[in-house]
Design a protein around this motif. Structure first.
Motif, PDB file in Angstrom:
ATOM      1  N   ALA A  98      44.419  45.908  25.613  1.00 36.68           N
ATOM      2  CA  ALA A  98      45.207  47.144  25.717  1.00 36.68           C
ATOM      3  C   ALA A  98      45.892  47.220  27.072  1.00 36.68           C
ATOM      4  CB  ALA A  98      44.303  48.356  25.503  1.00 36.68           C
ATOM      5  N   LYS A  99      47.121  47.678  27.067  1.00 34.67           N
ATOM      6  CA  LYS A  99      47.913  47.690  28.296  1.00 34.67           C
ATOM      7  C   LYS A  99      47.939  49.039  29.011  1.00 34.67           C
ATOM      8  CE  LYS A  99      50.998  43.918  26.924  1.00 34.67           C
ATOM      9  NZ  LYS A  99      50.197  43.544  25.742  1.00 34.67           N
ATOM     10  N   GLN A 100      47.532  50.096  28.312  1.00 38.00           N
ATOM     11  CA  GLN A 100      47.614  51.429  28.922  1.00 38.00           C
ATOM     12  C   GLN A 100      46.391  52.252  28.562  1.00 38.00           C
ATOM     13  OE1 GLN A 100      51.160  53.584  27.915  1.00 38.00           O
ATOM     14  NE2 GLN A 100      50.755  55.240  29.362  1.00 38.00           N
ATOM     15  N   MET A 101      45.779  52.845  29.580  1.00 37.15           N
ATOM     16  CA  MET A 101      44.594  53.672  29.363  1.00 37.15           C
ATOM     17  C   MET A 101      44.929  54.858  28.466  1.00 37.15           C
ATOM     18  SD  MET A 101      42.163  55.541  32.214  1.00 37.15           S
ATOM     19  CE  MET A 101      41.575  54.017  32.936  1.00 37.15           C
ATOM     20  N   ILE A 144      36.910  41.573  33.515  1.00 41.99           N
ATOM     21  CA  ILE A 144      37.061  42.958  33.082  1.00 41.99           C
ATOM     22  C   ILE A 144      37.422  43.851  34.268  1.00 41.99           C
ATOM     23  CG2 ILE A 144      35.829  44.963  32.135  1.00 41.99           C
ATOM     24  CD1 ILE A 144      34.242  42.971  30.404  1.00 41.99           C
ATOM     25  N   TYR A 145      36.781  43.600  35.409  1.00 45.34           N
ATOM     26  CA  TYR A 145      37.068  44.370  36.625  1.00 45.34           C
ATOM     27  C   TYR A 145      38.541  44.216  37.018  1.00 45.34           C
ATOM     28  CZ  TYR A 145      36.755  45.896  41.510  1.00 45.34           C
ATOM     29  OH  TYR A 145      36.956  46.537  42.712  1.00 45.34           O
ATOM     30  N   ARG A 146      39.036  42.990  37.006  1.00 43.00           N
ATOM     31  CA  ARG A 146      40.431  42.758  37.386  1.00 43.00           C
ATOM     32  C   ARG A 146      41.390  43.319  36.340  1.00 43.00           C
ATOM     33  NH1 ARG A 146      41.216  37.067  40.617  1.00 43.00           N
ATOM     34  NH2 ARG A 146      39.752  37.554  42.308  1.00 43.00           N
ATOM     35  N   TYR A 147      41.005  43.191  35.075  1.00 43.30           N
ATOM     36  CA  TYR A 147      41.822  43.744  33.989  1.00 43.30           C
ATOM     37  C   TYR A 147      41.979  45.257  34.147  1.00 43.30           C
ATOM     38  CZ  TYR A 147      42.307  46.066  29.462  1.00 43.30           C
ATOM     39  OH  TYR A 147      42.667  46.925  28.456  1.00 43.30           O
ATOM     40  N   SER A 148      40.934  45.924  34.575  1.00 42.98           N
ATOM     41  CA  SER A 148      40.940  47.386  34.658  1.00 42.98           C
ATOM     42  C   SER A 148      42.009  47.905  35.618  1.00 42.98           C
ATOM     43  CB  SER A 148      39.556  47.909  35.083  1.00 42.98           C
ATOM     44  OG  SER A 148      39.278  47.583  36.433  1.00 42.98           O
ATOM     45  N   TYR A 149      42.405  47.096  36.586  1.00 42.33           N
ATOM     46  CA  TYR A 149      43.401  47.529  37.574  1.00 42.33           C
ATOM     47  C   TYR A 149      44.731  47.850  36.893  1.00 42.33           C
ATOM     48  CZ  TYR A 149      46.343  47.539  41.750  1.00 42.33           C
ATOM     49  OH  TYR A 149      47.220  47.907  42.748  1.00 42.33           O
ATOM     50  N   ASP A 150      45.236  46.899  36.098  1.00 43.09           N
ATOM     51  CA  ASP A 150      46.509  47.120  35.404  1.00 43.09           C
ATOM     52  C   ASP A 150      46.351  48.107  34.263  1.00 43.09           C
ATOM     53  OD1 ASP A 150      48.281  45.481  36.897  1.00 43.09           O
ATOM     54  OD2 ASP A 150      47.426  43.707  35.959  1.00 43.09           O
ATOM     55  N   PHE A 151      45.196  48.107  33.625  1.00 44.98           N
ATOM     56  CA  PHE A 151      44.941  49.004  32.503  1.00 44.98           C
ATOM     57  C   PHE A 151      45.006  50.465  32.944  1.00 44.98           C
ATOM     58  CE2 PHE A 151      41.568  51.185  29.915  1.00 44.98           C
ATOM     59  CZ  PHE A 151      42.285  51.245  28.730  1.00 44.98           C
ATOM     60  N   GLN A 157      54.009  52.891  38.805  1.00 41.46           N
ATOM     61  CA  GLN A 157      53.534  52.595  40.154  1.00 41.46           C
ATOM     62  C   GLN A 157      53.056  51.150  40.234  1.00 41.46           C
ATOM     63  OE1 GLN A 157      50.457  55.464  41.002  1.00 41.46           O
ATOM     64  NE2 GLN A 157      51.914  57.056  41.597  1.00 41.46           N
ATOM     65  N   ARG A 158      53.219  50.568  41.397  1.00 36.18           N
ATOM     66  CA  ARG A 158      52.782  49.188  41.590  1.00 36.18           C
ATOM     67  C   ARG A 158      51.306  49.116  41.950  1.00 36.18           C
ATOM     68  NH1 ARG A 158      56.736  46.034  45.529  1.00 36.18           N
ATOM     69  NH2 ARG A 158      55.280  44.385  44.885  1.00 36.18           N
ATOM     70  N   SER A 159      50.759  50.217  42.470  1.00 40.52           N
ATOM     71  CA  SER A 159      49.370  50.242  42.925  1.00 40.52           C
ATOM     72  C   SER A 159      48.581  51.306  42.185  1.00 40.52           C
ATOM     73  CB  SER A 159      49.313  50.490  44.437  1.00 40.52           C
ATOM     74  OG  SER A 159      49.984  49.461  45.142  1.00 40.52           O
ATOM     75  N   LEU A 160      47.277  51.298  42.415  1.00 37.23           N
ATOM     76  CA  LEU A 160      46.362  52.233  41.766  1.00 37.23           C
ATOM     77  C   LEU A 160      46.098  53.395  42.716  1.00 37.23           C
ATOM     78  CD1 LEU A 160      44.587  52.235  39.096  1.00 37.23           C
ATOM     79  CD2 LEU A 160      42.761  51.291  40.510  1.00 37.23           C
ATOM     80  N   ASP A 161      46.317  54.639  42.252  1.00 36.25           N
ATOM     81  CA  ASP A 161      46.058  55.746  43.164  1.00 36.25           C
ATOM     82  C   ASP A 161      44.556  55.850  43.428  1.00 36.25           C
ATOM     83  OD1 ASP A 161      44.830  58.135  41.468  1.00 36.25           O
ATOM     84  OD2 ASP A 161      46.410  57.241  40.253  1.00 36.25           O
ATOM     85  N   ASN A 196      45.867  48.679  46.565  1.00 43.40           N
ATOM     86  CA  ASN A 196      46.661  47.604  45.978  1.00 43.40           C
ATOM     87  C   ASN A 196      45.750  46.565  45.304  1.00 43.40           C
ATOM     88  OD1 ASN A 196      45.806  45.628  47.939  1.00 43.40           O
ATOM     89  ND2 ASN A 196      47.344  46.411  49.370  1.00 43.40           N
ATOM     90  N   ARG A 197      46.366  45.605  44.633  1.00 44.18           N
ATOM     91  CA  ARG A 197      45.593  44.640  43.849  1.00 44.18           C
ATOM     92  C   ARG A 197      44.640  43.814  44.711  1.00 44.18           C
ATOM     93  NH1 ARG A 197      46.737  42.992  38.887  1.00 44.18           N
ATOM     94  NH2 ARG A 197      48.879  43.759  39.086  1.00 44.18           N
ATOM     95  N   ASP A 198      45.104  43.371  45.864  1.00 42.97           N
ATOM     96  CA  ASP A 198      44.263  42.564  46.747  1.00 42.97           C
ATOM     97  C   ASP A 198      43.054  43.370  47.220  1.00 42.97           C
ATOM     98  OD1 ASP A 198      43.763  40.167  48.463  1.00 42.97           O
ATOM     99  OD2 ASP A 198      44.108  41.625  50.072  1.00 42.97           O
ATOM    100  N   GLN A 199      43.283  44.623  47.586  1.00 40.98           N
ATOM    101  CA  GLN A 199      42.184  45.491  48.019  1.00 40.98           C
ATOM    102  C   GLN A 199      41.178  45.691  46.882  1.00 40.98           C
ATOM    103  OE1 GLN A 199      44.617  48.799  49.157  1.00 40.98           O
ATOM    104  NE2 GLN A 199      44.750  48.200  51.320  1.00 40.98           N
ATOM    105  N   TRP A 200      41.701  45.931  45.675  1.00 42.14           N
ATOM    106  CA  TRP A 200      40.843  46.155  44.515  1.00 42.14           C
ATOM    107  C   TRP A 200      39.945  44.940  44.234  1.00 42.14           C
ATOM    108  CZ3 TRP A 200      38.909  49.908  41.742  1.00 42.14           C
ATOM    109  CH2 TRP A 200      38.374  49.642  40.478  1.00 42.14           C
ATOM    110  N   CYS A 201      40.544  43.760  44.226  1.00 45.65           N
ATOM    111  CA  CYS A 201      39.776  42.537  43.946  1.00 45.65           C
ATOM    112  C   CYS A 201      38.737  42.290  45.039  1.00 45.65           C
ATOM    113  CB  CYS A 201      40.713  41.338  43.836  1.00 45.65           C
ATOM    114  SG  CYS A 201      41.790  41.397  42.377  1.00 45.65           S
ATOM    115  N   ASN A 202      39.087  42.594  46.281  1.00 45.45           N
ATOM    116  CA  ASN A 202      38.157  42.357  47.385  1.00 45.45           C
ATOM    117  C   ASN A 202      37.005  43.362  47.426  1.00 45.45           C
ATOM    118  OD1 ASN A 202      38.710  40.124  49.579  1.00 45.45           O
ATOM    119  ND2 ASN A 202      40.711  40.756  48.779  1.00 45.45           N
TER     120      ASN A 202
END
Length: 246
Positions: A98-101, A144-151, A157-161, A196-202
Motif C-alpha cells: 500500500a502506498k498511502q496510509m 517494514i520499518y523503512r517501508y513505513s516512512y513512505d507509507f 511532502q518529501r519528509s515525515l513530519d 528526513n529519510r536518512d534520519q529515520w533509517c538511522n
C-alpha cells in the motif's frame, strides 16, 4: 408427485448404474455425499480471487469503488477485531504494498491477500499471529520499518513530519527505552519540524546499537546531526535531573 407406497414395483430399476443391490445403491450414495462434503471443504479452504474482490467491495463506496478509504478501513479493522494503530495493520499494508496510509486500492488488496491466500475475515484473522511474528525477523522488520516512512508520509511532502514520526515509533519501537526521550526532544526542539529519510533509517540503527545509558554512543560515528544533538540534549537533561535530586 407419486406416493412412496406405489414405488415398490420399480425398486430394482431405480438402482444407480453399476450397483447390484439396494445395499450397494445406498453405499454408493453415502460415498457420493461424503465426496461432495470433502469437495465443499476443499473449496472453503482454497483461495478465490472473486470472493476476495466481493469482500473488498464491502468496504468501498459507489463514488470510489476501486479504493478502500478511511471509513472502509475503520470497518475493516473492526471486522478483524484489530485496533487501527496495531502494528499488525502496518504489516498487512506492507504485504499489500500500500502506498498511502488509510487507503487500499483494489490492486493492492488483491496483491496482498492473494499472497496471503485470504479471501475472508476469518482467514485473515487466522494469519494475524503469523503476520506479527514476521516482526521478530530483524531483516523483515527493517524492511517494514523503512517501508513505513513512505507509507505514512504526506505525498505532498518529501519528509515525515515529527508528529507522525513519533506516532510511528510508538507502533514500531514501543519497548525502546529511549523512544520517549527522543519523542520529547523532537516535540520541544524547534529546529526539527520533519524527519528526513536518512534520519529515520538511522533511528532504527541507533536503537539497536546504543544502550540506554549512552555508553555505546560514539561521538565520532556517522550519526545524523539530529541524533548527535539528541544525545547532547539527553545528557544535559539527565545531568540536570541528577543535580536537582542531590
Amino acid at each position: 408427485m407419486p406416493r412412496c407406497s406405489k414405488r415398490t414395483r420399480g425398486a430394482a430399476a431405480d438402482l444407480l448404474p453399476g450397483t447390484t443391490s439396494l445395499e450397494d445403491h445406498h453405499h454408493h450414495k453415502r460415498s457420493r455425499n461424503t465426496s461432495s462434503r470433502r469437495h465443499s471443504k476443499t473449496e472453503d479452504i482454497s483461495f478465490s480471487p472473486k470472493k476476495c474482490l466481493v469482500w473488498f467491495k464491502e468496504y468501498t463506496t459507489i463514488a470510489e469503488p476501486d479504493v478502500l478509504g478511511p471509513e472502509g478501513m475503520e470497518k475493516f479493522c473492526e471486522d478483524l477485531g484489530v485496533d487501527p494503530e496495531n502494528v499488525v495493520m502496518l504489516v498487512i499494508a506492507y504485504k499489500m504494498g500500500a502506498k498511502q496510509m488509510g487507503y487500499f486500492t483494489q490492486e493492492e488488496w488483491l496483491k496482498g491477500l492473494t499472497d496471503l491466500q485470504c479471501d475472508s475475515v476469518l482467514k485473515l484473522q487466522s494469519k494475524l499471529e503469523n503476520l506479527r511474528s514476521l516482526l521478530n525477523d530483524p531483516y523483515v522488520f527493517k524492511s517494514i520499518y523503512r517501508y513505513s516512512y513512505d507509507f505514512a508520509r504526506d505525498k505532498d511532502q518529501r519528509s515525515l513530519d515529527t508528529s507522525t514520526a513519533r506516532a510511528l515509533l510508538g507502533v514500531l519501537l514501543p519497548r525502546w527505552p529511549l523512544r520517549l526521550p527522543l519523542a520529547e526532544f523532537l516535540t520541544h526542539g524547534r529546529r526539527y519540524r520533519v524527519v528526513n529519510r536518512d534520519q529515520w533509517c538511522n533511528i532504527l540503527e541507533f536503537s539497536r546499537t546504543v544502550d540506554t545509558h549512552l555508553t555505546a554512543y560514539d561521538a565520532d560515528g556517522a550519526w545524523p546531526v539530529m541524533l548527535d544533538e539528541f544525545v547532547e540534549w539527553l545528557r544535559a537533561e539527565r545531568g540536570d535531573a541528577a543535580m536537582h535530586a542531590s
